[in-house]
Each structure stands twice: as structure tokens, then as C-alpha cells.
Design an enzyme around this catalytic site. Structure first.
Site, PDB file in Angstrom:
ATOM      1  N   GLY A   1       0.979  -1.353  -0.108  1.00  0.00           N
ATOM      2  CA  GLY A   1      -0.103   0.055   0.157  1.00  0.00           C
ATOM      3  C   GLY A   1       0.844   1.377   0.028  1.00  0.00           C
TER       4      GLY A   1
ATOM      5  CG  ASP B   1      -4.107  -0.720  -1.111  1.00  0.00           C
ATOM      6  OD1 ASP B   1      -4.610  -1.788  -0.718  1.00  0.00           O
ATOM      7  OD2 ASP B   1      -3.191  -0.550  -1.847  1.00  0.00           O
TER       8      ASP B   1
HETATM    9  O1  PMV Z   1      -0.484  -4.436  -4.313  1.00  0.00           O
HETATM   10  P1  PMV Z   1      -1.434  -3.667  -3.549  1.00  0.00           P
HETATM   11  O2  PMV Z   1      -0.999  -3.246  -2.155  1.00  0.00           O
HETATM   12  O3  PMV Z   1      -1.594  -2.252  -4.478  1.00  0.00           O
HETATM   13  O4  PMV Z   1      -3.017  -4.265  -3.163  1.00  0.00           O
HETATM   14  C1  PMV Z   1      -3.742  -4.547  -4.442  1.00  0.00           C
HETATM   15  C2  PMV Z   1      -4.912  -5.019  -3.995  1.00  0.00           C
HETATM   16  C3  PMV Z   1      -5.920  -5.661  -5.272  1.00  0.00           C
HETATM   17  O5  PMV Z   1      -6.952  -6.193  -4.290  1.00  0.00           O
HETATM   18  C4  PMV Z   1      -5.245  -6.391  -5.991  1.00  0.00           C
HETATM   19  C5  PMV Z   1      -6.321  -4.301  -6.111  1.00  0.00           C
HETATM   20  C6  PMV Z   1      -7.439  -3.444  -5.333  1.00  0.00           C
HETATM   21  O6  PMV Z   1      -7.473  -2.184  -5.757  1.00  0.00           O
HETATM   22  O7  PMV Z   1      -8.080  -3.769  -4.323  1.00  0.00           O
END
Ligand code: PMV
Length: 319
Positions: free
Chosen positions: A107, A152
Site C-alpha cells: 500500500g 488500500d
Molecule cells: O498490491 P497492492 O498493495 O496495491 O494491493 C492491491 C489489492 C488489489 O485487490 C489487487 C487491488 C485493489 O484495488 O483492491
């Protein structure tokens, strides 16, 4: 005007990444061992309205007016101006440091945005409500990838464990019995936009299969919530294992992630999975307190570039 600083934690997704983009529930928790920081200082020598941005982690040292409109940092600043109706701010310098691994599923983008939004609005004399901070960070997330679920920006803004369903009112999780996680970093940076885009293509090509996977993930998230709120977090282990298998089926794991997940399981963790967009970045393992060091060492031996041990729940977190 005094200098103002703000910080925001990293996060991990405990259950439900990717399926959350398709309206299924997911659980995320903040990780405060890694923090993004923003410092705004007045720049009295500069002419009015001048904003200078320094982000040493990405080699940025520019005037806001020179940054592309779709730059995430520029967008966070200008959205705060728009929210507060400021057309010509007092001149200031913004320095941003992201003490969070970038493109690693922790995040970092959302944390940087939230720190900037709070520092810039604070400098301009306003304390924005959490909901507004989260909304602005969500607008910025759209630059990182087109269809963010919003998980996030939510967990990073509220800095509390959340049970999240896109578009639904926020639900904070109560954790009567805290639990330990070890986070292992593959060291491989991975684009959230690419992973989310590939899952979308695969879903478009075979909606039946993917809908079934997403539904199963959503059910796991609901069960996980019951265990966490019921004070039985040990039961999360098998659910994390199942979630990891479903992420493999979605096509977002990687050999390196699978090796770390296997190493965690073989060294006595209760369950393990990738966390975040996948393809690289971080994995997480549920551990008993006495096993934290063992699992962290096993992850390093299996190729992790670093690990973080964290206690999730009201007793605070470990270093
Ligand atoms: O990789 P990160 O921390 O950006 O997490 C993404 C999470 C997803 O579910 C893959 C995308 C989202 O927008 O929820």
C-alpha cells in the site's frame, strides 16, 4: 505558518485481494513498522503560489507546476487545493519519504497519498475528516491502476483493521485476541495495474470460472471475520492457505511467492499466502508467538530480502 508533518502506515491484505475489485469482501490491516511521511514547510522566499516537491525515493525535486497532471503526488496536492477551494496557496515545500517498499503489495501509493493529503491540508489550516482524506486518496489510487477497490486508501486512512466491501459503509474489525504475522518480501517489484489488468482479461475470457473463484474468496473473508471477531485467530491459517491456492488459480502468484509460502508452512506457521497484487511483493504467514523468529529465519533462508513481524490487534505491534 508553522511546518506541518503527517505520516501514514503501510498495510497488508489478510484475505481477499483481487476478488475485492469484483465486490467481494476483504480484510486488511495496517502495518505501522513501515510509514510514509510528508513534511510541509513554508517557503517565504518564493513568490506566492509556488509549491516545490521533493521525493528523494523517486528522485523527484520539482516545482508542482512542472509535474504532469497525472503524477500521483501532484494529483494528491491539487485535489486538496480543490477540496479547500484554494487557488493560490501560500508558498511551501513538500518533502515526501515512503519508508514502505514500492510495488510490493504494502500500500505504499495509498500511504504516500494519505500523508500528503493530511500534511498539505494541515498546512492550509484544515483538518479534513477521514472520509474526505480516504476519498481523495481513492481518486489518486485511480492513477496507479484504473479500477481500485478502495481497500488500500481505507485501511491506510483509518489505520485500523477493516472488513471492506467496495462501495459499502466502512466496517472496522474488533480483535479480542491479537495474532502474529510474519511478512516476507520477495524483493521482486510488481505492478498492481498489470496484475489487476491480467485478472480482468482472464475474467472477461472465462467469467464463470473467475466468478466462482471470487465467490469462494469472499466466503473465506466472511469466515475469517467470524474467527477474528470471535477470538479464534488460529483458525485463520487454513483459510489463508485456501486463499493462496485461489490466488494461484487466478494467475497472480509467482514461483518466488510460492517458495516463501512453502517455507513458512514447513517452518511451523499456521498458514500462509501472498498479500496484495501478487506476482512479487510480499507474502504473509500466521504464526504463534514462539515461532515468529523461526518462520522469519526460514523465509530469509528461502530467499526473502527482509521480513517484518507484526502483532495484529489492540496490544500494538512488534518491531
Ligand atoms: O498490491 P497492492 O498493495 O496495491 O494491493 C492491491 C489489492 C488489489 O485487490 C489487487 C487491488 C485493489 O484495488 O483492491
Amino acid at each position: 505558518m508553522p511546518a506541518i508533518s503527517a505520516s501514514a502506515p503501510g498495510k497488508i491484505i489478510l484475505i481477499g485481494e483481487h476478488a475485492v475489485v469484483y465486490g467481494k469482501p476483504a480484510i486488511a490491516v495496517p502495518v505501522s513498522q513501515v510509514m510514509a511521511k510528508a513534511l510541509v514547510t513554508p517557503n517565504i522566499t518564493a513568490e506566492s503560489g509556488s509549491v516545490w516537491v521533493q521525493a528523494p525515493d523517486i528522485g523527484m525535486d520539482d516545482s508542482l507546476s512542472e509535474l504532469p497532471k497525472d503524477n500521483a503526488i501532484a494529483k494528491a496536492i491539487t485535489l486538496v487545493f480543490a477540496e479547500l477551494g484554494v487557488s493560490r496557496p501560500p508558498s511551501f515545500k513538500l518533502r515526501v519519504t515512503a519508508g514502505i517498499p514500492k510495488a510490493a503489495g504494502m500500500g505504499s501509493g495509498a500511504s504516500v497519498s494519505v500523508a500528503i493529503i493530511r500534511a498539505v491540508s494541515g498546512f492550509l489550516g484544515s483538518v479534513l475528516p477521514d472520509e474526505t482524506v480516504s476519498d481523495i486518496a481513492f481518486q489518486v489510487e485511480k492513477i496507479h491502476h484504473g479500477t481500485p477497490s478502495g481497500i488500500d486508501n481505507t485501511v491506510v486512512t483509518y489505520q485500523k483493521p477493516v472488513y471492506f466491501v467496495s462501495g459499502q459503509p466502512l466496517e472496522l474489525l474488533s480483535i479480542p485476541k491479537p495474532f502474529y504475522l510474519v511478512i516476507g518480501n520477495t524483493g521482486i517489484s510488481s505492478s498492481t495495474a498489470a496484475a489487476v489488468g491480467d485478472v480482468r482479461k482472464a475474467w472477461e475470457a472465462d467469467k464463470e470460472t473467475y466468478e466462482a473463484i471470487f465467490t469462494e474468496v469472499g466466503e473465506i473473508a466472511t469466515q475469517a471475520r467470524g474467527l477474528i471477531e470471535g477470538g479464534e485467530p488460529e483458525g485463520l491459517g487454513p483459510l489463508m492457505d485456501q486463499n493462496h491456492e485461489l490466488l494461484i488459480e487466478m494467475g497472480v502468484s509467482s514461483p518466488e511467492l510460492n517458495v516463501l509460502v512453502g517455507a513458512a508452512r514447513n517452518s511451523g506457521s499456521l498458514g500462509a499466502k501472498l498479500s496484495g497484487a501478487g506476482r512479487g511483493g510480499n507474502m504473509i504467514a500466521l504464526v504463534q508467538k514462539e515461532n515468529t523468529v523461526n518462520v522469519a529465519e526460514a523465509l530469509m533462508a528461502a530467499g526473502a530480502i527482509n521480513t517484518i513481524s507484526t502483532l495484529i490487534g489492540h496490544l500494538g505491534e512488534l518491531k
